[in-house]
Scaffold this active site. Structure first.
Site, PDB file in Angstrom:
ATOM      1  N   GLY A  13       8.290  -5.970  18.940  1.00 51.98           N
ATOM      2  CA  GLY A  13       6.833  -5.961  18.876  1.00 51.98           C
ATOM      3  C   GLY A  13       6.163  -4.849  19.662  1.00 51.98           C
ATOM      4  O   GLY A  13       5.133  -5.086  20.294  1.00 51.98           O
ATOM      5  N   ARG A  66      10.716 -19.906   0.234  1.00 51.55           N
ATOM      6  CA  ARG A  66       9.722 -18.934   0.673  1.00 51.55           C
ATOM      7  C   ARG A  66       8.316 -19.511   0.563  1.00 51.55           C
ATOM      8  O   ARG A  66       7.466 -19.282   1.416  1.00 51.55           O
ATOM      9  CB  ARG A  66       9.827 -17.654  -0.164  1.00 51.55           C
ATOM     10  CG  ARG A  66      11.006 -16.782   0.181  1.00 51.55           C
ATOM     11  CD  ARG A  66      10.985 -15.488  -0.614  1.00 51.55           C
ATOM     12  NE  ARG A  66      12.105 -14.626  -0.258  1.00 51.55           N
ATOM     13  CZ  ARG A  66      12.087 -13.738   0.718  1.00 51.55           C
ATOM     14  NH1 ARG A  66      10.986 -13.575   1.427  1.00 51.55           N
ATOM     15  NH2 ARG A  66      13.136 -13.000   0.983  1.00 51.55           N
ATOM     16  N   ARG A  92      10.237  -9.398   6.677  1.00 51.93           N
ATOM     17  CA  ARG A  92      10.368 -10.395   5.612  1.00 51.93           C
ATOM     18  C   ARG A  92       9.372 -10.065   4.514  1.00 51.93           C
ATOM     19  O   ARG A  92       8.170  -9.941   4.770  1.00 51.93           O
ATOM     20  CB  ARG A  92      10.120 -11.802   6.158  1.00 51.93           C
ATOM     21  CG  ARG A  92      10.393 -12.905   5.134  1.00 51.93           C
ATOM     22  CD  ARG A  92      10.439 -14.262   5.812  1.00 51.93           C
ATOM     23  NE  ARG A  92      10.652 -15.335   4.842  1.00 51.93           N
ATOM     24  CZ  ARG A  92      11.829 -15.680   4.327  1.00 51.93           C
ATOM     25  NH1 ARG A  92      12.911 -15.015   4.709  1.00 51.93           N
ATOM     26  NH2 ARG A  92      11.938 -16.656   3.456  1.00 51.93           N
ATOM     27  N   LEU A  94       6.949 -10.761   1.540  1.00 49.64           N
ATOM     28  CA  LEU A  94       6.080 -11.892   1.227  1.00 49.64           C
ATOM     29  C   LEU A  94       5.816 -11.934  -0.277  1.00 49.64           C
ATOM     30  O   LEU A  94       5.752 -10.900  -0.941  1.00 49.64           O
ATOM     31  CB  LEU A  94       4.769 -11.771   2.003  1.00 49.64           C
ATOM     32  CG  LEU A  94       4.936 -11.899   3.514  1.00 49.64           C
ATOM     33  CD1 LEU A  94       3.746 -11.301   4.250  1.00 49.64           C
ATOM     34  CD2 LEU A  94       5.132 -13.361   3.906  1.00 49.64           C
ATOM     35  N   ASN A 108      -0.071  -3.262   7.016  1.00 46.94           N
ATOM     36  CA  ASN A 108       1.314  -3.010   7.406  1.00 46.94           C
ATOM     37  C   ASN A 108       1.414  -1.582   7.906  1.00 46.94           C
ATOM     38  O   ASN A 108       0.662  -0.706   7.485  1.00 46.94           O
ATOM     39  CB  ASN A 108       2.248  -3.206   6.211  1.00 46.94           C
ATOM     40  CG  ASN A 108       3.712  -2.981   6.582  1.00 46.94           C
ATOM     41  OD1 ASN A 108       4.230  -3.632   7.485  1.00 46.94           O
ATOM     42  ND2 ASN A 108       4.371  -2.065   5.897  1.00 46.94           N
ATOM     43  N   HIS A 110       4.215   1.629   8.387  1.00 45.13           N
ATOM     44  CA  HIS A 110       5.520   2.090   7.903  1.00 45.13           C
ATOM     45  C   HIS A 110       5.812   3.460   8.514  1.00 45.13           C
ATOM     46  O   HIS A 110       4.921   4.314   8.570  1.00 45.13           O
ATOM     47  CB  HIS A 110       5.518   2.189   6.376  1.00 45.13           C
ATOM     48  CG  HIS A 110       6.841   2.598   5.818  1.00 45.13           C
ATOM     49  ND1 HIS A 110       7.929   1.750   5.803  1.00 45.13           N
ATOM     50  CD2 HIS A 110       7.265   3.772   5.269  1.00 45.13           C
ATOM     51  CE1 HIS A 110       8.965   2.385   5.264  1.00 45.13           C
ATOM     52  NE2 HIS A 110       8.585   3.603   4.933  1.00 45.13           N
ATOM     53  N   SER A 137       2.321   5.606   8.450  1.00 47.61           N
ATOM     54  CA  SER A 137       1.189   5.228   7.602  1.00 47.61           C
ATOM     55  C   SER A 137       0.837   3.768   7.833  1.00 47.61           C
ATOM     56  O   SER A 137       1.721   2.922   7.976  1.00 47.61           O
ATOM     57  CB  SER A 137       1.538   5.401   6.113  1.00 47.61           C
ATOM     58  OG  SER A 137       2.012   6.695   5.828  1.00 47.61           O
ATOM     59  N   ASP A 146       5.976  -1.524   0.765  1.00 42.74           N
ATOM     60  CA  ASP A 146       5.447  -0.274   1.319  1.00 42.74           C
ATOM     61  C   ASP A 146       4.519   0.435   0.341  1.00 42.74           C
ATOM     62  O   ASP A 146       4.465   1.661   0.268  1.00 42.74           O
ATOM     63  CB  ASP A 146       6.592   0.661   1.740  1.00 42.74           C
ATOM     64  CG  ASP A 146       7.470   0.048   2.809  1.00 42.74           C
ATOM     65  OD1 ASP A 146       6.936  -0.690   3.650  1.00 42.74           O
ATOM     66  OD2 ASP A 146       8.687   0.298   2.802  1.00 42.74           O
ATOM     67  N   GLU A 175       2.873   5.953  16.037  1.00 45.40           N
ATOM     68  CA  GLU A 175       2.520   4.632  15.503  1.00 45.40           C
ATOM     69  C   GLU A 175       1.638   3.865  16.490  1.00 45.40           C
ATOM     70  O   GLU A 175       0.678   3.194  16.091  1.00 45.40           O
ATOM     71  CB  GLU A 175       3.782   3.818  15.230  1.00 45.40           C
ATOM     72  CG  GLU A 175       4.605   4.289  14.048  1.00 45.40           C
ATOM     73  CD  GLU A 175       5.831   3.420  13.857  1.00 45.40           C
ATOM     74  OE1 GLU A 175       5.717   2.190  13.968  1.00 45.40           O
ATOM     75  OE2 GLU A 175       6.923   3.981  13.594  1.00 45.40           O
TER      76      GLU A 175
END
Length: 216
Positions: A13, A66, A92, A94, A108, A110, A137, A146, A175
């Site tokens: 994290g 899921r 994971r 989704l 998100n 990446h 990104s 992605d 990042e």
């Protein structure tokens, strides 16, 4: 009013910590309300608690499917009045059900300049292809991995003699600057999706790219 934000993690994290630290600024437009990990012993859970944020383990292995895991996650977010969701090393995929419930409210990060090098092993692939600039990104989550409208990007140089590890470390520094910036754009309402792309108010061309000082 600040946007209540949840962070989803699966590991250490470090981007989560960068977001929490940024949100401590009273002027920041988002507050980090909860951190959720699908891995019960993820190091980021302890880090989040040490930084004063609620941290919850929701082990996907304890659910029969899921769908049931994602329904539990969705319910947990609703119970906490969450407005925005940020993946930060959430390993994971989704399903469409969850993605559509949080459509244009789910981010998100990446470690590449999308749309190049989606998926895993991004730094190895970037070096193999001989690119001169890499980066990271932040994008809105879509069903495809992605993919989704890009909010902001950070560019870093690829240096002679780089290994996947040295390039990855340089991108990670970027990042940690990029993600808080991108979340602020979304939480403030400056970044909005229009015709499948993100347009950012207050910029000349509706786009934002952060450059490493090493490129100057």
């Amino acid at each position: 009013m600040k946007k209540r934000t949840a962070i989803l993690i699966s590991g250490r994290g470090s981007n989560m910590a960068a977001l929490i630290a940024a949100a401590r600024d009273p002027a920041y437009p988002a507050e980090i309300a909860v951190v959720v990990s699908n891995v019960p012993d993820a190091a980021g859970l302890a880090e989040a608690r040490a930084m004063g944020v609620e941290a919850v383990a929701l082990d996907h292995n304890q659910f029969p499917s899921r769908m049931t895991f994602e329904l539990a996650l969705h319910g947990m977010l609703l119970d906490r009045g969450i407005d925005l969701v940020c993946n930060a090393g959430f390993m994971r995929l989704l399903t469409a059900g969850f993605v559509n419930r949080w459509f244009d409210r789910h981010l998100n990060i990446h470690p590449s300049l999308l749309p190049s090098f989606t998926g895993l092993n991004t730094h190895e692939r970037a070096l193999f292809e001989g690119v001169k600039v890499s980066g990271a990104s932040v994008h809105f989550v879509r069903i495809e991995m992605d993919a989704g409208p890009i909010v902001a990007q950070a560019a870093v140089p690829v240096l002679e003699g780089d290994t996947p590890e040295t390039l990855g470390a340089r991108v990670l520094v970027a990042e940690h600057r990029l993600y808080p910036h991108a979340l602020a754009l979304v939480a403030s309402g400056r970044a909005k999706v229009l015709d499948g792309n993100v347009v950012i108010s207050g910029t000349q061309d509706g786009r934002e790219v952060l450059f490493s000082p090493q490129l100057a």
